[in-house]
Design a protein around this motif. Structure first.
Motif, PDB file in Angstrom:
ATOM      1  N   ASN A   1      -0.423   5.411  -6.886  1.00 10.87           N
ATOM      2  CA  ASN A   1      -0.222   4.062  -6.120  1.00 10.87           C
ATOM      3  C   ASN A   1       0.716   3.309  -6.771  1.00 10.87           C
ATOM      4  O   ASN A   1       0.668   2.635  -7.772  1.00 10.87           O
ATOM      5  N   VAL A   2       1.933   3.134  -6.356  1.00  6.76           N
ATOM      6  CA  VAL A   2       3.159   2.439  -7.013  1.00  6.76           C
ATOM      7  C   VAL A   2       3.069   0.990  -6.691  1.00  6.76           C
ATOM      8  O   VAL A   2       4.435   0.046  -6.862  1.00  6.76           O
TER       9      VAL A   2
ATOM     10  N   MET B   1      10.541   2.495  -1.777  1.00 10.38           N
ATOM     11  CA  MET B   1      10.044   2.773  -0.540  1.00 10.38           C
ATOM     12  C   MET B   1      10.789   3.920   0.106  1.00 10.38           C
ATOM     13  O   MET B   1      10.197   4.559   1.167  1.00 10.38           O
ATOM     14  N   ARG B   2      11.732   4.421  -0.299  1.00 11.61           N
ATOM     15  CA  ARG B   2      12.570   5.733   0.304  1.00 11.61           C
ATOM     16  C   ARG B   2      11.471   6.854   0.021  1.00 11.61           C
ATOM     17  O   ARG B   2      11.642   7.728   1.025  1.00 11.61           O
ATOM     18  N   ALA B   3      10.539   6.733  -1.016  1.00 12.83           N
ATOM     19  CA  ALA B   3       9.631   7.686  -0.968  1.00 12.83           C
ATOM     20  C   ALA B   3       8.121   7.524  -0.655  1.00 12.83           C
ATOM     21  O   ALA B   3       7.195   8.258  -0.892  1.00 12.83           O
TER      22      ALA B   3
ATOM     23  N   ASP C   1       0.636  -1.223   0.064  1.00  9.42           N
ATOM     24  CA  ASP C   1      -0.007   0.008  -0.050  1.00  9.42           C
ATOM     25  C   ASP C   1       0.786   1.268   0.129  1.00  9.42           C
ATOM     26  O   ASP C   1       1.356   1.935   1.123  1.00  9.42           O
ATOM     27  N   CYS C   2       1.405   1.522  -1.030  1.00  7.66           N
ATOM     28  CA  CYS C   2       2.452   2.648  -1.404  1.00  7.66           C
ATOM     29  C   CYS C   2       2.392   3.727  -2.084  1.00  7.66           C
ATOM     30  O   CYS C   2       1.892   3.370  -3.600  1.00  7.66           O
ATOM     31  N   TRP C   3       1.928   4.772  -1.626  1.00  5.59           N
ATOM     32  CA  TRP C   3       1.620   5.840  -2.338  1.00  5.59           C
ATOM     33  C   TRP C   3       2.727   7.000  -2.346  1.00  5.59           C
ATOM     34  O   TRP C   3       3.208   7.186  -1.418  1.00  5.59           O
ATOM     35  N   ILE C   4       3.144   7.476  -3.471  1.00  6.62           N
ATOM     36  CA  ILE C   4       4.067   8.546  -3.639  1.00  6.62           C
ATOM     37  C   ILE C   4       3.680   9.646  -4.568  1.00  6.62           C
ATOM     38  O   ILE C   4       2.818   9.684  -5.494  1.00  6.62           O
TER      39      ILE C   4
ATOM     40  N   ASP D   1       6.819  12.971  -0.714  1.00  7.52           N
ATOM     41  CA  ASP D   1       6.718  13.617  -1.715  1.00  7.52           C
ATOM     42  C   ASP D   1       8.190  13.061  -2.303  1.00  7.52           C
ATOM     43  O   ASP D   1       9.033  13.390  -1.654  1.00  7.52           O
ATOM     44  N   GLY D   2       8.059  12.418  -3.396  1.00 10.18           N
ATOM     45  CA  GLY D   2       9.440  11.867  -3.701  1.00 10.18           C
ATOM     46  C   GLY D   2      10.113  12.590  -5.281  1.00 10.18           C
ATOM     47  O   GLY D   2      10.788  12.109  -5.815  1.00 10.18           O
TER      48      GLY D   2
END
Length: 445
Positions: A47-48, A63-65, A36-39, A69-70
């Motif tokens: 949703n990446v 996952m660093r971002a 569940d990763c949003w950037i 805000d990436g």
């Protein structure tokens, strides 16, 4: 290719069933796990999670971002990648705009010469204070939108200067006595000295004789520039002359004394007008006069210390001008007659050498006939024998007769502009006549 096939499969990659939403910073932070990763990139949230196994740099790099805000991280690694196309089916929505400062934050005055990105404002509240504007931005395939939060209720179009040039965007916001700058590259790194005045090239579109030695120049702003010179301020014109950049200050005027002086609904003022006296033996103005229609002149940002609030609740406005010192008076006069309800009288004393030197004489006389609040007196230092008006130079006798205030308590303002000796003598005479510093403004550049 596997990723492209997945995006074309029709599978819901966002988990929102095709809906686009506005995402708050708090909501974004919740989506910080691999499944569940949003950037956020440039104001848009993706949703990446479905892209994790396809990312060439691996899952850990994405996952660093996660939940943040990436944009900066993306730009450091591969800013050339067309992520908008690759992640189109993963688009959740746009970051929600929010007030730059919490309502319960206590105001603290602080000067900035650079504008903070909106994403940094919360982290720097204690340092910067809410008097400083901030900005945010987002983009689509064809549009970049930059939002500037001024936190001011009475911002006018002449408080904002915008230039788009050489793949860079520059916006300057003038609030009270301070100027705030945001300057961003749109497609590649821009290296430029941001100090000093900023110039843009304007095209000469017309040139008309006004007197035997004074002309009205009309310059057109570049298509991607918004610039409205505030009342009482000047700009610098710059020309290359014999291999050197020469600059001279000039005050823009209206194209006519009868121009409507009202805030436009849209920033559609693309022309700037200048009344300029040509000195045959001069260094700058002969070169300016030699320009052909279609040639270019560089025009700076505005400068000046005239504060338009000086005109508020004014009862009597006196203008003392010599020669082309008349130019700052044009907009002051026009603005006062149009926008100051308390105004009782505007009087202009205009000093020239001969009748042929008087700029816009017929317009001034027509304005005096049309608006009974306005009076004009011409004073000539070298008149012909047929001249029946006032003669001589600026003097205590002329001024004491001219400067009749309504009462000891009435609010007055005296503006003067002309050659340096004229201005210096006039200032001394006005002080001797017991006018206070707050009641006098001299235009100098």
């Amino acid at each position: 290719m596997d990723w492209i096939r997945l995006t074309k499969s029709g599978k819901d990659l966002t988990g929102l069933k095709g809906r686009l939403i506005e995402v708050t910073e708090e909501e974004l932070k919740k989506h910080n796990k691999k499944d569940d990763c949003w950037i956020c990139i440039r104001g848009f949230v993706y949703n990446v999670s479905p892209y994790m196994e396809y990312h060439p740099g691996g899952e850990d790099e994405l996952m660093r971002a996660a939940g943040s805000d990436g944009t900066d991280l993306f730009d450091q690694v591969h800013r050339w990648v067309n992520y908008e196309s690759m992640l189109k089916e993963c688009l959740v929505g746009r970051m929600a705009m929010k007030p730059a400062f919490p309502k319960d934050y206590h105001e603290e005055k602080k000067v900035l010469n650079g504008m903070l990105p909106q994403s940094q404002v919360t982290d720097t509240l204690a340092k910067e204070g809410p008097s400083s504007p901030s900005y945010d931005w987002f983009q689509t395939d064809s549009l970049v939108t930059i939002v500037i939060y001024t936190k001011q209720k009475d911002i006018n179009l002449d408080s904002v200067i915008v230039d788009h040039r050489d793949d860079s965007f520059r916006a300057e916001t003038v609030i009270k006595d301070y100027s705030y700058l945001v300057h961003v590259a749109l497609s590649h790194e821009i290296q430029e000295d941001f100090s000093g005045l900023f110039y843009r090239k304007c095209q000469l579109v017309s040139k008309e004789d006004v007197t035997h030695d004074t002309k009205l120049f009309c310059l057109m702003l570049p298509p991607s520039t918004h610039l409205e010179v505030p009342v009482g301020q000047h700009v610098y014109l710059r020309l290359p002359i014999t291999g050197t950049e020469i600059v001279k200050p000039y005050t823009p005027v209206c194209d006519s004394l009868f121009s409507e002086f009202k805030e436009p609904v849209l920033p559609n003022n693309i022309y700037i007008y200048f009344l300029i006296k040509i000195y045959p033996a001069g260094f700058f103005t002969p070169e300016l006069d030699q320009l052909q229609i279609g040639d270019y002149v560089s025009v700076s940002n505005p400068e000046g210390n005239f504060i338009i609030s000086q005109l508020q609740e004014l009862e009597d406005l006196f203008l003392l001008a010599a020669g082309t010192g008349f130019t700052p008076m044009v907009k002051v006069l026009n603005y006062a007659l149009t926008n100051i309800p308390s105004l009782r009288k505007v009087k202009l004393m205009f000093f020239n050498k001969t009748e042929d030197d008087i700029i816009w004489r017929s317009q001034l006389e027509k304005l005096a006939f049309k608006d009974k609040r306005f009076e004009v007196e011409f004073v000539l230092s070298a008149p012909t024998s047929e001249w029946s008006g006032k003669q001589g130079y600026i003097s205590p006798a002329l001024l004491s007769e001219f400067l009749k205030r309504r009462s000891d308590t009435s609010k007055v303002l005296i503006c003067l502009c002309g050659p340096t000796p004229f201005t210096e003598q006039g200032m001394k005479m006005l002080h001797d006549l017991n006018f206070s510093k707050d009641e006098i403004h001299s235009f100098t550049a």
